[in-house]
Design a protein around this motif. Structure first.
Motif, PDB file in Angstrom:
ATOM      1  N   ASP A  85      11.701  34.789 100.841  1.00 25.37           N
ATOM      2  CA  ASP A  85      10.467  35.971 100.573  1.00 25.37           C
ATOM      3  C   ASP A  85      11.214  37.461 100.551  1.00 25.37           C
ATOM      4  O   ASP A  85      10.701  38.412 101.294  1.00 25.37           O
ATOM      5  N   MET A  86      12.496  37.376 100.136  1.00 26.72           N
ATOM      6  CA  MET A  86      13.408  38.656 100.303  1.00 26.72           C
ATOM      7  C   MET A  86      13.969  39.025  98.713  1.00 26.72           C
ATOM      8  O   MET A  86      13.923  37.946  98.041  1.00 26.72           O
ATOM      9  N   SER A  87      14.351  40.210  98.777  1.00 27.92           N
ATOM     10  CA  SER A  87      15.075  40.554  97.364  1.00 27.92           C
ATOM     11  C   SER A  87      16.428  40.948  97.871  1.00 27.92           C
ATOM     12  O   SER A  87      16.645  41.405  98.846  1.00 27.92           O
ATOM     13  N   VAL A  88      17.288  40.749  96.813  1.00 27.35           N
ATOM     14  CA  VAL A  88      18.777  41.302  97.199  1.00 27.35           C
ATOM     15  C   VAL A  88      18.760  42.530  96.580  1.00 27.35           C
ATOM     16  O   VAL A  88      18.570  42.781  95.291  1.00 27.35           O
ATOM     17  N   LYS A  89      19.134  43.699  97.172  1.00 28.33           N
ATOM     18  CA  LYS A  89      19.408  45.253  96.517  1.00 28.33           C
ATOM     19  C   LYS A  89      20.614  45.782  97.117  1.00 28.33           C
ATOM     20  O   LYS A  89      21.235  45.507  98.114  1.00 28.33           O
ATOM     21  N   LEU A  90      21.290  46.516  96.040  1.00 26.88           N
ATOM     22  CA  LEU A  90      22.524  47.205  96.367  1.00 26.88           C
ATOM     23  C   LEU A  90      22.057  48.458  97.145  1.00 26.88           C
ATOM     24  O   LEU A  90      21.519  49.638  96.684  1.00 26.88           O
ATOM     25  N   LEU A  91      22.342  48.664  98.486  1.00 28.51           N
ATOM     26  CA  LEU A  91      21.784  49.904  99.236  1.00 28.51           C
ATOM     27  C   LEU A  91      22.776  50.928  99.638  1.00 28.51           C
ATOM     28  O   LEU A  91      24.152  50.443  99.721  1.00 28.51           O
ATOM     29  N   GLY A  92      22.604  52.010  99.528  1.00 31.39           N
ATOM     30  CA  GLY A  92      23.476  52.929 100.064  1.00 31.39           C
ATOM     31  C   GLY A  92      22.702  53.576 101.223  1.00 31.39           C
ATOM     32  O   GLY A  92      21.676  53.817 101.376  1.00 31.39           O
ATOM     33  N   VAL A  93      23.344  53.596 102.330  1.00 29.76           N
ATOM     34  CA  VAL A  93      22.866  53.889 103.748  1.00 29.76           C
ATOM     35  C   VAL A  93      23.590  54.959 104.387  1.00 29.76           C
ATOM     36  O   VAL A  93      24.916  54.858 104.749  1.00 29.76           O
ATOM     37  N   PRO A 134      32.327  48.313  83.711  1.00 30.49           N
ATOM     38  CA  PRO A 134      31.294  48.445  84.708  1.00 30.49           C
ATOM     39  C   PRO A 134      31.876  48.441  86.031  1.00 30.49           C
ATOM     40  O   PRO A 134      31.082  48.823  87.065  1.00 30.49           O
ATOM     41  N   THR A 135      33.285  48.655  86.185  1.00 31.78           N
ATOM     42  CA  THR A 135      33.873  48.819  87.495  1.00 31.78           C
ATOM     43  C   THR A 135      33.237  49.687  88.542  1.00 31.78           C
ATOM     44  O   THR A 135      32.898  49.111  89.737  1.00 31.78           O
ATOM     45  N   GLU A 136      33.299  50.764  88.336  1.00 31.58           N
ATOM     46  CA  GLU A 136      32.750  51.871  89.208  1.00 31.58           C
ATOM     47  C   GLU A 136      31.330  51.616  89.564  1.00 31.58           C
ATOM     48  O   GLU A 136      30.792  51.677  90.913  1.00 31.58           O
ATOM     49  N   ASP A 137      30.718  51.053  88.757  1.00 29.58           N
ATOM     50  CA  ASP A 137      28.887  50.677  89.337  1.00 29.58           C
ATOM     51  C   ASP A 137      28.955  49.449  90.213  1.00 29.58           C
ATOM     52  O   ASP A 137      28.472  49.486  91.111  1.00 29.58           O
ATOM     53  N   ILE A 138      29.740  48.415  89.432  1.00 30.89           N
ATOM     54  CA  ILE A 138      29.415  46.991  90.321  1.00 30.89           C
ATOM     55  C   ILE A 138      30.415  46.973  91.602  1.00 30.89           C
ATOM     56  O   ILE A 138      29.851  46.051  92.551  1.00 30.89           O
ATOM     57  N   SER A 139      31.378  47.702  91.719  1.00 27.55           N
ATOM     58  CA  SER A 139      32.143  47.872  92.861  1.00 27.55           C
ATOM     59  C   SER A 139      31.459  48.608  93.981  1.00 27.55           C
ATOM     60  O   SER A 139      31.982  48.685  95.161  1.00 27.55           O
ATOM     61  N   GLY A 140      30.318  49.344  93.749  1.00 32.42           N
ATOM     62  CA  GLY A 140      29.643  50.042  94.648  1.00 32.42           C
ATOM     63  C   GLY A 140      30.437  51.705  94.891  1.00 32.42           C
ATOM     64  O   GLY A 140      29.795  52.444  95.529  1.00 32.42           O
ATOM     65  N   LYS A 141      31.206  51.839  93.991  1.00 30.38           N
ATOM     66  CA  LYS A 141      31.943  53.219  94.074  1.00 30.38           C
ATOM     67  C   LYS A 141      31.208  54.467  93.548  1.00 30.38           C
ATOM     68  O   LYS A 141      31.146  55.250  94.242  1.00 30.38           O
ATOM     69  N   ASP A 142      30.397  54.155  92.663  1.00 29.38           N
ATOM     70  CA  ASP A 142      29.452  55.093  91.988  1.00 29.38           C
ATOM     71  C   ASP A 142      28.275  55.267  93.127  1.00 29.38           C
ATOM     72  O   ASP A 142      28.080  56.392  93.487  1.00 29.38           O
ATOM     73  N   ALA A 143      27.922  54.388  93.865  1.00 24.66           N
ATOM     74  CA  ALA A 143      26.783  54.416  94.677  1.00 24.66           C
ATOM     75  C   ALA A 143      27.500  55.258  95.957  1.00 24.66           C
ATOM     76  O   ALA A 143      26.957  56.189  96.664  1.00 24.66           O
ATOM     77  N   ALA A 144      28.639  55.015  96.121  1.00 29.60           N
ATOM     78  CA  ALA A 144      29.382  55.439  97.240  1.00 29.60           C
ATOM     79  C   ALA A 144      29.390  57.076  97.130  1.00 29.60           C
ATOM     80  O   ALA A 144      29.318  57.730  98.006  1.00 29.60           O
ATOM     81  N   ALA A 145      29.832  57.563  95.779  1.00 29.66           N
ATOM     82  CA  ALA A 145      29.761  58.766  95.557  1.00 29.66           C
ATOM     83  C   ALA A 145      28.697  59.589  95.720  1.00 29.66           C
ATOM     84  O   ALA A 145      28.756  60.615  96.564  1.00 29.66           O
ATOM     85  N   LYS A 146      27.581  58.940  95.435  1.00 34.22           N
ATOM     86  CA  LYS A 146      26.156  59.507  95.533  1.00 34.22           C
ATOM     87  C   LYS A 146      25.892  59.524  96.955  1.00 34.22           C
ATOM     88  O   LYS A 146      25.169  60.724  97.342  1.00 34.22           O
ATOM     89  N   MET A 147      26.127  58.432  97.920  1.00 33.03           N
ATOM     90  CA  MET A 147      25.767  58.800  99.157  1.00 33.03           C
ATOM     91  C   MET A 147      26.643  59.599 100.090  1.00 33.03           C
ATOM     92  O   MET A 147      26.243  60.273 100.879  1.00 33.03           O
ATOM     93  N   ALA A 148      27.943  59.833  99.350  1.00 30.67           N
ATOM     94  CA  ALA A 148      28.586  60.916  99.894  1.00 30.67           C
ATOM     95  C   ALA A 148      28.056  62.376  99.747  1.00 30.67           C
ATOM     96  O   ALA A 148      27.875  63.240 100.771  1.00 30.67           O
TER      97      ALA A 148
END
Ligand SMILES: NC(=O)c1ccc[n+]([C@@H]2O[C@H](COP(=O)([O-])OP(=O)(O)OC[C@H]3O[C@@H](n4cnc5c(N)ncnc54)[C@H](OP(=O)(O)O)[C@@H]3O)[C@@H](O)[C@H]2O)c1
Length: 433
Positions: free
Chosen positions: A247-255, A197-211
């Motif tokens: 009263d908050m949630s933790v989310k992995l965000l791409g910005v 699951p490295t690509e996903d949990i490291s944020g790299k998959d999200a980084a590719a999509k954000m690029a």
């Protein structure tokens, strides 16, 4: 015999895995609808895989080849759909298809986030198209919205949840209190995370999509290496529980954000107030917020992956290519269906009802009996005294609207009922509407 008036589009499909096989099924299952919308019949003529000796579901064996030249040099094939993934050999395959003036559809985020600029330029030089809706956020049509509908939106930021695996893990940790490793193991067991699951949990998959999103939104070259990312490996169940108490949630965000004329694109875990719309995006769902000076905010959300969901975006791209330069189905009334109307009476709905009644024994039983006679079943009831009157507040299980109305007409005529009953529909409760 095929209709000579219908244009025939021949496709070369590269890859017959989760998405490729779903594209094949979808094109065949939706052939009539696609032909009606595009005026063309779409035919998958050849399919590239590594090993043609393996029997494949659905598609006839003679369609399969392990020789790319056999596809790209076929003069009948004018559109290549790349669903192999990765850089090698996908980059060479796509480049040579574009070189030969063929249109390309791909779902390959790794490739686009590293070689997208080169491929876009090549497509332009050769007067052809490359479309890649499925490379970001699965079934959600965010690329099309960005490249067509948001041209005058004066966008200032694009951000959201673009990785379903990490969102699933964080949702599980929050829902069950599970530790990170256990939530990851569950995600793997249920098919939401790969064995590596490295690509996903490291944020790299999200980084590719954000690029990719940033490049399209802001018309500037953003590549994978330009996107700093922090994954979710460091998030503990303690962080999740403290976030909940705040009263908050933790989310992995791409910005991706514009600061005057400079751009910043990052991926990181963030705490979001529970009332933020992204906080309620749970499980493997994705959601993208588009913010701009002309549009305020728009949120798009839906399934971020999955064979058939991703295939739907791929087929949408094929339709966009085929239908280019033609009036769409909207302008061509002759291509419209003639659907009959479904009667309101037969629609199944849930209702809330507030009834003002005489505060005397037996009233609730009388009312419940009438509802029962029409098959209307009560989910919950609150009874409250209001001086001489009482108020009954009821919520009902899903019921055909005609049955509910008949029961209500009879109840409205009871002498114990003091005001006109005014039901309100209850929506979004998970029943099939
Ligand atoms: N799965 C999803 O939910 C999802 C969501 C969004 C985007 N995507 C993207 O969609 C693309 C496809 O993903 P997938 O999940 O369908 O992958 P997959 O299930 O692993 O399928 C890959 C297919 O490509 C073929 N292939 C791999 N290397 C090849 C090569 N060198 N030459 C010829 N064929 C080759 C494989 O052939 P064999 O069968 O012979 O091995 C297989 O049929 C990827 O870019 C992925 O990132 C997937």
């Amino acid at each position: 015999m095929s209709d000579p008036g219908v244009k025939k589009i021949s496709i070369g499909l590269l890859g017959y895995g989760t998405v490729g096989s779903s594209v094949y099924s979808l094109i065949n299952d939706q052939a009539v609808e696609i032909a009606r919308t595009t005026g063309a019949s779409i035919n998958i003529k050849k399919i590239l895989v590594r090993d043609i000796s393996v029997p494949r579901q659905d598609a006839p064996q003679e369609l399969f080849t392990d020789d790319y030249e056999d596809i790209v040099d076929d003069p009948e094939i004018n559109t290549i759909v790349e669903l192999i993934g990765g850089i090698v050999p996908a980059f060479d395959y796509i480049s040579s298809a574009l070189e030969k003036g063929k249109s390309v559809v791909t779902a390959n985020k790794q490739l686009l986030s590293q070689k997208g600029v080169y491929l876009f330029q090549l497509a332009r030089e050769k007067g052809t198209q490359i479309r890649f809706e499925a490379s970001v956020a699965g079934a959600i049509p965010v690329i099309k919205v960005l490249r067509e509908s948001m041209v005058a939106a004066d966008l200032t930021s694009v951000y959201g949840i673009v990785n379903g695996t990490t969102n699933f893990i964080l949702t599980e940790m929050s829902r069950t209190g599970a530790k990170y490793q256990d939530a990851l193991a569950n995600a793997q067991e249920w098919g939401y995370a790969e064995s590596d699951p490295t690509e996903d949990i490291s944020g790299k998959d999200a980084a590719a999509k954000m690029a990719i999103l940033a490049s399209i939104a802001f018309h500037t070259a953003v590549e994978l290496d330009d996107v700093a990312c922090i994954g979710i490996e460091g998030i503990s169940s303690l962080d999740i529980s403290y976030a909940r108490s705040l009263d908050m949630s933790v989310k992995l965000l791409g910005v991706a954000k514009l600061y005057d004329d400079r751009i910043n694109v990052r991926v990181y875990p963030a705490l979001l107030k529970k009332d933020h719309p992204l906080a309620s995006v749970s499980g493997a769902y994705n959601a993208v917020f588009l913010k701009g000076n002309s549009i305020d905010e728009i949120m798009l959300s839906g399934p971020g992956a999955g064979g058939i969901e991703t295939a739907s975006a791929v087929v949408g791209d094929i339709v966009s290519i085929v239908a280019r330069d033609k009036p769409g189905v909207l302008e061509d009334i002759s291509a419209w269906r003639e659907l009959e109307f479904y009667p309101d009476d037969d629609v199944v709905s849930k209702f809330y009802l507030r009834l003002e009644v005489n505060d005397e024994p037996g009233v609730l039983a009388t009312i419940a009996q009438i509802f029962g006679k029409y098959g209307v079943s009560v989910e919950s009831v609150i009874q409250q005294g209001r001086g001489a009157h009482a108020e009954l507040v009821m919520v009902f299980h899903p019921v055909k609207e005609a049955s509910f109305r008949k029961a209500l007409d009879q109840i409205a005529g009871l002498p114990e009922v003091k005001s006109q009953p005014r039901p309100i529909r209850v929506e979004g409760d998970g029943y099939d509407q």
